[in-house]
Design a protein around this motif. Structure first.
Motif, PDB file in Angstrom:
ATOM      1  N   LYS A 140       0.860  -1.183   0.000  1.00 15.39           N
ATOM      2  CA  LYS A 140       0.000   0.000   0.000  1.00 15.39           C
ATOM      3  C   LYS A 140       0.899   1.236   0.000  1.00 15.39           C
ATOM      4  O   LYS A 140       1.844   1.305   0.786  1.00 15.39           O
ATOM      5  CB  LYS A 140      -0.911  -0.005   1.222  1.00 15.39           C
ATOM      6  N   TYR A 142       1.365   5.543  -0.079  1.00 21.03           N
ATOM      7  CA  TYR A 142       0.754   6.816   0.302  1.00 21.03           C
ATOM      8  C   TYR A 142       1.722   7.948  -0.019  1.00 21.03           C
ATOM      9  O   TYR A 142       2.926   7.843   0.226  1.00 21.03           O
ATOM     10  CB  TYR A 142       0.421   6.820   1.792  1.00 21.03           C
ATOM     11  N   TYR A 179      -1.785   5.263  -6.367  1.00 24.52           N
ATOM     12  CA  TYR A 179      -1.570   5.493  -4.931  1.00 24.52           C
ATOM     13  C   TYR A 179      -2.878   5.285  -4.165  1.00 24.52           C
ATOM     14  O   TYR A 179      -3.956   5.705  -4.599  1.00 24.52           O
ATOM     15  CB  TYR A 179      -1.009   6.899  -4.696  1.00 24.52           C
ATOM     16  N   ASN A 180      -2.767   4.616  -3.010  1.00 22.49           N
ATOM     17  CA  ASN A 180      -3.954   4.337  -2.202  1.00 22.49           C
ATOM     18  C   ASN A 180      -4.602   5.615  -1.691  1.00 22.49           C
ATOM     19  O   ASN A 180      -5.818   5.754  -1.676  1.00 22.49           O
ATOM     20  CB  ASN A 180      -3.593   3.440  -1.010  1.00 22.49           C
ATOM     21  N   GLU A 181      -3.752   6.551  -1.257  1.00 21.27           N
ATOM     22  CA  GLU A 181      -4.274   7.814  -0.744  1.00 21.27           C
ATOM     23  C   GLU A 181      -3.112   8.799  -0.660  1.00 21.27           C
ATOM     24  O   GLU A 181      -1.940   8.423  -0.730  1.00 21.27           O
ATOM     25  CB  GLU A 181      -4.928   7.630   0.629  1.00 21.27           C
ATOM     26  N   LYS A 190      -3.786  19.871  -3.791  1.00 19.73           N
ATOM     27  CA  LYS A 190      -4.756  18.859  -4.203  1.00 19.73           C
ATOM     28  C   LYS A 190      -5.117  19.029  -5.680  1.00 19.73           C
ATOM     29  O   LYS A 190      -5.402  18.055  -6.378  1.00 19.73           O
ATOM     30  CB  LYS A 190      -6.009  18.949  -3.334  1.00 19.73           C
ATOM     31  N   LYS A 199      -9.125  10.264  -9.151  1.00 20.36           N
ATOM     32  CA  LYS A 199      -9.808   9.427  -8.156  1.00 20.36           C
ATOM     33  C   LYS A 199      -8.975   9.132  -6.910  1.00 20.36           C
ATOM     34  O   LYS A 199      -9.492   8.566  -5.947  1.00 20.36           O
ATOM     35  CB  LYS A 199     -10.240   8.108  -8.814  1.00 20.36           C
ATOM     36  N   THR A 200      -7.710   9.485  -6.912  1.00 18.68           N
ATOM     37  CA  THR A 200      -6.884   9.231  -5.727  1.00 18.68           C
ATOM     38  C   THR A 200      -7.290  10.188  -4.610  1.00 18.68           C
ATOM     39  O   THR A 200      -7.181  11.403  -4.752  1.00 18.68           O
ATOM     40  CB  THR A 200      -5.387   9.426  -6.044  1.00 18.68           C
ATOM     41  N   PRO A 201      -7.799   9.662  -3.481  1.00 19.01           N
ATOM     42  CA  PRO A 201      -8.250  10.543  -2.395  1.00 19.01           C
ATOM     43  C   PRO A 201      -7.076  11.244  -1.707  1.00 19.01           C
ATOM     44  O   PRO A 201      -5.964  10.717  -1.671  1.00 19.01           O
ATOM     45  CB  PRO A 201      -8.965   9.592  -1.433  1.00 19.01           C
ATOM     46  N   SER A 202      -7.325  12.440  -1.177  1.00 18.13           N
ATOM     47  CA  SER A 202      -6.276  13.180  -0.487  1.00 18.13           C
ATOM     48  C   SER A 202      -6.872  13.984   0.667  1.00 18.13           C
ATOM     49  O   SER A 202      -7.981  14.532   0.543  1.00 18.13           O
ATOM     50  CB  SER A 202      -5.545  14.116  -1.453  1.00 18.13           C
ATOM     51  N   SER A 203      -6.157  14.051   1.772  1.00 22.73           N
ATOM     52  CA  SER A 203      -6.607  14.765   2.967  1.00 22.73           C
ATOM     53  C   SER A 203      -5.626  15.872   3.316  1.00 22.73           C
ATOM     54  O   SER A 203      -4.414  15.715   3.161  1.00 22.73           O
ATOM     55  CB  SER A 203      -6.719  13.798   4.155  1.00 22.73           C
ATOM     56  N   ILE A 394      -5.363   7.631   8.343  1.00 19.53           N
ATOM     57  CA  ILE A 394      -5.341   7.516   6.882  1.00 19.53           C
ATOM     58  C   ILE A 394      -4.593   6.274   6.416  1.00 19.53           C
ATOM     59  O   ILE A 394      -5.050   5.555   5.529  1.00 19.53           O
ATOM     60  CB  ILE A 394      -4.716   8.778   6.265  1.00 19.53           C
TER      61      ILE A 394
END
Length: 396
Positions: A140, A142, A179-181, A190, A199-203, A394
């Motif tokens: 995984k 990140y 990438y997973n996130e 972002k 579609k790659t989520p980001s925080s 995360i």
């Protein structure tokens, strides 16, 4: 049956990759702090870095590496690299590529399925090879978006800039979608990710301030005096332009500016010194590199932190000011100014001396204290103790 049990009991590892950041470096310690946090949380952490010191353009000695590693609770592995002497150079590109390839083949033999890897958003070559590693080994991955290439690397030559853009896109376009996130330290980063991977989520997880280093800061009320003490934590590199501040200072004896971190090697240093000398400006103090641990005492007696950065980001110095309980002035329209205004912890003005002068002259003790109170009320939300918990949520 026994083999399955052993596989089930095997602890997955967390790999951190910081090519230019480790316990050895004095500037930037986001990843070393993350490593320390996850070890305390019971994780098995392996940290890969290089023997090259990006900030000083030199190589770490064997003794430095051994001394830094001796008391660590995680595994630190230092890879030898080519190194470079200019931030914009073919040699840097080659050095990054060789490091990425070398690490790829090491990890190809070492990682197991479900291990996790956290890496920064530069160099782009590393992003590419770690994406390949995921597809081959099932790890995984990140991404910590601390910087955005090719956007953030300033190249004056248009042809070279275009070549570098094509080069970066070659690595980024096929890899970021795997990438997973991601984490981004500034909201505009972002948008960079969305350019390559929708579609790659980001925080949003900003850099924040270190609890241990700032634990002794004491709240001091703002006291009106004959001089407002401004402070700018920065080396005078290209992206830091203090000239608008100096233009205000030469006509405003009620202001004093302290610049912390300039040792005479910054790209703008000579221009700044010449301007100060030519205009006989006496209300400026320039101090050299400050040890990270000593920054507290240099900031806690100041009134306002200033950020005159021409690029869009939310750098460490914003959080140094917050940790020292200082309200903040940001020049320009960027991530930092948006952050300061949205959180009501300071002020924003256009990137020129006229607007800055009007702003500073309008400030009174009540308004400065009001912003200072707001900094104090929000300060803990941006401590690394809190932010590390968010990172854990995360990537765990």
């Amino acid at each position: 049956m026994k083999l399955n049990t052993l596989n089930f009991l095997k602890k997955n590892k967390l790999y951190l990759i910081g090519p230019t950041e480790s316990i050895l470096t004095k500037r930037g310690n986001r990843f070393p702090n993350i490593a320390k946090f996850f070890v305390a949380e019971g994780e098995d952490v392996v940290y890969y870095s290089s023997n090259f010191y990006h900030a000083e353009k030199r190589f770490f000695t064997k003794q430095e590496i051994e001394e830094a590693s001796i008391n660590l609770d995680y595994t630190l592995r230092i890879l030898s690299v080519l190194g470079y002497y200019s931030n914009v150079s073919p040699r840097r590109v080659i050095s990054n590529l060789l490091f990425s390839i070398k690490l790829f083949f090491i990890l190809l033999r070492e990682v197991a399925k479900e291990d996790r890897i956290l890496l920064p958003s530069r160099p782009v070559e590393l992003i590419f090879f770690i994406a390949i590693l995921k597809r081959l080994k099932g790890v995984k991955i990140y991404l910590d978006i601390q910087d955005v290439w090719p956007d953030a690397l300033n190249i004056d030559n248009k042809r070279k800039k275009k070549v570098f853009e094509v080069y970066c896109n070659f690595y980024l376009k096929p890899s970021l979608k795997y990438y997973n996130e991601a984490l981004h330290v500034a909201p505009s980063f972002k948008l960079w990710l969305r350019r390559y991977a929708r579609k790659t989520p980001s925080s949003f997880v900003p850099l924040g301030w270190e609890n241990e280093r700032w634990s002794d800061v004491k709240l001091k009320r703002y006291k009106e005096s004959s001089s407002i003490k401004l402070v700018c934590v920065a080396q005078l590199q290209h992206q830091i332009d203090v000239m608008p501040i100096l233009e205000v200072l030469k006509d405003s004896t009620e202001l004093h500016l302290t610049i912390l971190g300039e040792d005479g090697t910054g790209e703008r240093y000579n221009d700044v010194i010449n301007y100060i000398n030519n205009h006989g400006i006496n209300n400026v103090t320039i101090l050299g590199k400050i040890d990270r641990k000593d920054m507290v005492r240099y900031l806690e007696d100041k009134d306002i932190g200033v950020l005159p950065m021409i690029t869009s980001s939310i750098p460490n110095k914003i959080f140094d000011y917050m940790a020292a309980m200082l309200p903040i002035v940001v020049l320009g329209q960027n991530d930092s100014s948006n952050f300061v205004v949205e959180n009501h912890i300071g002020w924003q003005c256009d990137f020129n001396s006229k607007d800055l002068g009007v702003l500073l002259k309008s400030l009174n003790s009540m308004e400065i204290q009001s912003k200072k109170n707001q900094v104090v009320s929000l300060r803990d939300n941006f401590s690394r103790d809190i932010l590390h918990r968010k990172i854990k949520d995360i990537i765990t």
